[in-house]
Design a protein around this motif. Structure first.
Motif, PDB file in Angstrom:
ATOM      1  N   ARG A  36       0.750  -1.092  -0.010  1.00 16.70           N
ATOM      2  CA  ARG A  36       0.076  -0.086   0.214  1.00 16.70           C
ATOM      3  C   ARG A  36       0.877   1.202   0.053  1.00 16.70           C
ATOM      4  NH1 ARG A  36      -5.062   0.643   2.140  1.00 16.70           N
ATOM      5  NH2 ARG A  36      -5.174  -1.475   1.093  1.00 16.70           N
ATOM      6  N   LEU A  37       2.092   1.187   0.815  1.00 16.32           N
ATOM      7  CA  LEU A  37       2.776   2.198   1.017  1.00 16.32           C
ATOM      8  C   LEU A  37       3.572   2.666  -0.466  1.00 16.32           C
ATOM      9  CD1 LEU A  37       4.361   4.635   2.422  1.00 16.32           C
ATOM     10  CD2 LEU A  37       6.262   2.722   2.824  1.00 16.32           C
ATOM     11  N   LEU A  38       3.863   1.502  -1.373  1.00 21.32           N
ATOM     12  CA  LEU A  38       4.537   1.672  -2.735  1.00 21.32           C
ATOM     13  C   LEU A  38       3.477   2.275  -3.647  1.00 21.32           C
ATOM     14  CD1 LEU A  38       6.547  -1.434  -3.198  1.00 21.32           C
ATOM     15  CD2 LEU A  38       7.237   0.866  -2.668  1.00 21.32           C
ATOM     16  N   ALA A  39       2.174   1.682  -3.326  1.00 17.20           N
ATOM     17  CA  ALA A  39       1.267   2.202  -4.422  1.00 17.20           C
ATOM     18  C   ALA A  39       0.868   3.793  -4.228  1.00 17.20           C
ATOM     19  CB  ALA A  39      -0.007   1.306  -4.216  1.00 17.20           C
TER      20      ALA A  39
ATOM     21  N   ASN B  67       3.521   5.984  -5.449  1.00 12.02           N
ATOM     22  CA  ASN B  67       3.779   6.125  -6.892  1.00 12.02           C
ATOM     23  C   ASN B  67       2.694   7.174  -7.430  1.00 12.02           C
ATOM     24  OD1 ASN B  67       5.693   4.414  -8.754  1.00 12.02           O
ATOM     25  ND2 ASN B  67       5.604   3.325  -6.622  1.00 12.02           N
ATOM     26  N   ILE B  68       1.513   7.097  -6.603  1.00 14.68           N
ATOM     27  CA  ILE B  68       0.580   8.106  -6.929  1.00 14.68           C
ATOM     28  C   ILE B  68       1.179   9.473  -6.691  1.00 14.68           C
ATOM     29  CG2 ILE B  68      -1.798   9.107  -6.195  1.00 14.68           C
ATOM     30  CD1 ILE B  68      -2.612   6.170  -5.642  1.00 14.68           C
ATOM     31  N   ILE B  69       1.651   9.766  -5.390  1.00 12.40           N
ATOM     32  CA  ILE B  69       2.346  10.898  -5.321  1.00 12.40           C
ATOM     33  C   ILE B  69       3.468  11.380  -6.269  1.00 12.40           C
ATOM     34  CG2 ILE B  69       3.337  12.179  -3.306  1.00 12.40           C
ATOM     35  CD1 ILE B  69       0.645  11.637  -2.875  1.00 12.40           C
ATOM     36  N   VAL B  70       4.298  10.331  -6.434  1.00 20.27           N
ATOM     37  CA  VAL B  70       5.268  10.674  -7.415  1.00 20.27           C
ATOM     38  C   VAL B  70       4.856  11.159  -8.837  1.00 20.27           C
ATOM     39  CG1 VAL B  70       7.261   9.665  -8.601  1.00 20.27           C
ATOM     40  CG2 VAL B  70       7.215   9.479  -6.207  1.00 20.27           C
ATOM     41  N   PHE B  71       3.723  10.442  -9.362  1.00 20.69           N
ATOM     42  CA  PHE B  71       3.128  10.863 -10.634  1.00 20.69           C
ATOM     43  C   PHE B  71       2.732  12.115 -10.236  1.00 20.69           C
ATOM     44  CE2 PHE B  71      -0.570  10.827 -13.482  1.00 20.69           C
ATOM     45  CZ  PHE B  71       0.307  10.721 -14.715  1.00 20.69           C
ATOM     46  N   ALA B  72       1.685  12.526  -9.344  1.00 20.05           N
ATOM     47  CA  ALA B  72       1.574  13.841  -9.375  1.00 20.05           C
ATOM     48  C   ALA B  72       2.552  14.794  -9.265  1.00 20.05           C
ATOM     49  CB  ALA B  72       0.492  13.952  -8.274  1.00 20.05           C
ATOM     50  N   PHE B  73       3.672  14.648  -8.591  1.00 18.23           N
ATOM     51  CA  PHE B  73       4.904  15.388  -8.334  1.00 18.23           C
ATOM     52  C   PHE B  73       5.582  15.715  -9.837  1.00 18.23           C
ATOM     53  CE2 PHE B  73       9.527  15.892  -7.834  1.00 18.23           C
ATOM     54  CZ  PHE B  73       9.550  16.725  -7.111  1.00 18.23           C
ATOM     55  N   MET B  74       5.731  14.483 -10.539  1.00 16.72           N
ATOM     56  CA  MET B  74       6.444  14.861 -11.958  1.00 16.72           C
ATOM     57  C   MET B  74       5.734  15.587 -12.972  1.00 16.72           C
ATOM     58  SD  MET B  74       8.893  11.679 -12.348  1.00 16.72           S
ATOM     59  CE  MET B  74       7.697  10.399 -12.296  1.00 16.72           C
ATOM     60  N   THR B  75       4.158  14.990 -13.058  1.00 12.42           N
ATOM     61  CA  THR B  75       3.450  15.423 -14.116  1.00 12.42           C
ATOM     62  C   THR B  75       2.163  16.532 -13.912  1.00 12.42           C
ATOM     63  OG1 THR B  75       1.831  13.545 -14.031  1.00 12.42           O
ATOM     64  CG2 THR B  75       3.873  13.008 -15.360  1.00 12.42           C
TER      65      THR B  75
ATOM     66  N   LEU C 264       0.966  -1.072 -10.248  1.00 14.91           N
ATOM     67  CA  LEU C 264       1.665  -1.421 -11.583  1.00 14.91           C
ATOM     68  C   LEU C 264       1.489  -0.408 -12.714  1.00 14.91           C
ATOM     69  CD1 LEU C 264       1.068  -5.160 -11.651  1.00 14.91           C
ATOM     70  CD2 LEU C 264       3.254  -4.160 -11.159  1.00 14.91           C
ATOM     71  N   PRO C 265       0.110   0.080 -12.818  1.00 11.65           N
ATOM     72  CA  PRO C 265      -0.052   1.140 -13.909  1.00 11.65           C
ATOM     73  C   PRO C 265       0.812   2.407 -13.507  1.00 11.65           C
ATOM     74  CG  PRO C 265      -2.120   0.799 -12.837  1.00 11.65           C
ATOM     75  CD  PRO C 265      -1.229  -0.315 -12.375  1.00 11.65           C
ATOM     76  N   PHE C 266       0.892   2.829 -12.276  1.00  5.46           N
ATOM     77  CA  PHE C 266       1.450   4.137 -11.930  1.00  5.46           C
ATOM     78  C   PHE C 266       3.200   3.888 -12.053  1.00  5.46           C
ATOM     79  CE2 PHE C 266      -2.532   5.774 -10.211  1.00  5.46           C
ATOM     80  CZ  PHE C 266      -2.384   6.916 -10.365  1.00  5.46           C
ATOM     81  N   LEU C 267       3.580   2.614 -11.701  1.00  7.94           N
ATOM     82  CA  LEU C 267       5.083   2.232 -12.257  1.00  7.94           C
ATOM     83  C   LEU C 267       5.092   2.695 -13.547  1.00  7.94           C
ATOM     84  CD1 LEU C 267       5.651  -0.907 -10.027  1.00  7.94           C
ATOM     85  CD2 LEU C 267       6.756   1.435  -9.621  1.00  7.94           C
TER      86      LEU C 267
END
Length: 298
Positions: free
Chosen positions: A38-41, A44-52, A104-107
């Motif tokens: 859950r932490l990884l998932a 990755n949501i936060i990282v996606f928001a951060f980058m894009t 997986l999709p957010f990765l």
């Protein structure tokens, strides 16, 4: 509808980050494996928001606050899981499928976002065409994830650039109605290469924010034929273009000012490059730019 777009762009990364926080902090953990995935998932949501996420509609610096808050949330969730670990059951040590289906999709999306900073093939090596300020890439890179609107056009590798104020916003507010409220409006544009002016259009009006001219999508523009590539710069200010077709221009020579002409909802610089009719990614002073890239010029 056009007035809603800046609000939607401003809200999107904040709401997406909020989903990641809520999912991490409000759901019960039944095992350490459950907590970790859950932490990884959520991470990755936060990282996606951060980058894009288009953070310049609120504040570019807010994205770093979100990262810091996620670190705090991760520590809090760890101690919460540790406090409840005595109730963990060995039978619940299976990997949680909902978390995996999100992870997986957010990765993949994050890998595409990172890859957009490393264009394949030949690139056009240009000088950055703006001076004196902090400039921000609204969209750019070689991925649909980081360059979504250009991906639907014939300029898939184009870059859109705005200027940030001291608060990290590209304007005074989320969606101001006056052109002067946008930091880049009226900013001087300089030649990114030595070349010949191939084509110019200079007489279209600057649209009010939120009212794009879809009939003349390029607006006012300058096309330079340089050794590196044919460089196209669009959405320029009416009456500001200082060069004429056939004129030889030097590197760093002033060309025009940034406006809001053409199919654009707010002032920005659109720039793309082609070599022998084939679109090329651009490197400015040796640096490839993607969404959320920042260039500081003094």
């Amino acid at each position: 509808m056009s007035g809603i777009l800046p609000i939607a762009f401003a809200a999107y990364p904040i709401l997406l980050s909020g989903v990641g926080f809520a999912w991490l902090l409000t759901f019960p953990f039944r095992s350490w494996a459950n907590w970790f995935v859950r932490l990884l998932a959520c991470g990755n949501i936060i990282v996606f928001a951060f980058m894009t996420g288009p953070w310049a509609f609120t504040s570019y610096y807010l994205r770093y606050v979100v990262l810091w808050l996620f670190a705090v949330a991760a520590v809090f969730s760890y101690f919460r899981a540790r406090r409840n670990s005595q109730h963990f059951s060995a039978g619940d040590n299976r990997l949680p499928m909902p978390s995996i289906l999100v992870l997986l999709p957010f990765l993949v999306l994050n890998a595409l976002a990172i890859g957009s900073n490393y264009p394949a093939g030949k690139t056009a090596e240009l000088a950055f065409p703006l001076r004196s300020g902090t400039y921000y890439v609204l969209q750019g890179g070689n991925s649909r994830i980081t360059n979504p609107f250009h991906a639907l056009s014939n300029s898939k590798l184009a870059v859109d650039i705005v200027k940030l104020n001291s608060l990290g916003n590209r304007a005074h507010g989320i969606g101001p109605r006056g052109l002067g409220a946008y930091e880049i409006f009226g900013e001087k544009l300089y030649s990114p290469c030595r070349g010949v002016v191939f084509k110019v259009r200079a007489d279209l009006p600057d649209n009010p924010p939120g009212h794009p001219d879809t009939g003349q999508p390029e607006g006012n523009y300058v096309v330079l034929k340089c050794a590196e590539a044919d460089v196209f710069m669009a959405h320029l200010k009416r009456g500001s273009i200082k060069v004429a077709e056939g004129e030889v221009v030097a590197l760093g020579q002033q060309l025009a000012e940034i406006g809001n002409s053409g199919n654009t909802s707010e002032p920005h610089l659109h720039i793309d490059a082609k070599k022998d009719g084939v679109e090329q990614a651009i490197r400015f002073n040796g640096q490839s730019l993607s969404i959320n890239s920042v260039v500081i010029r003094k």
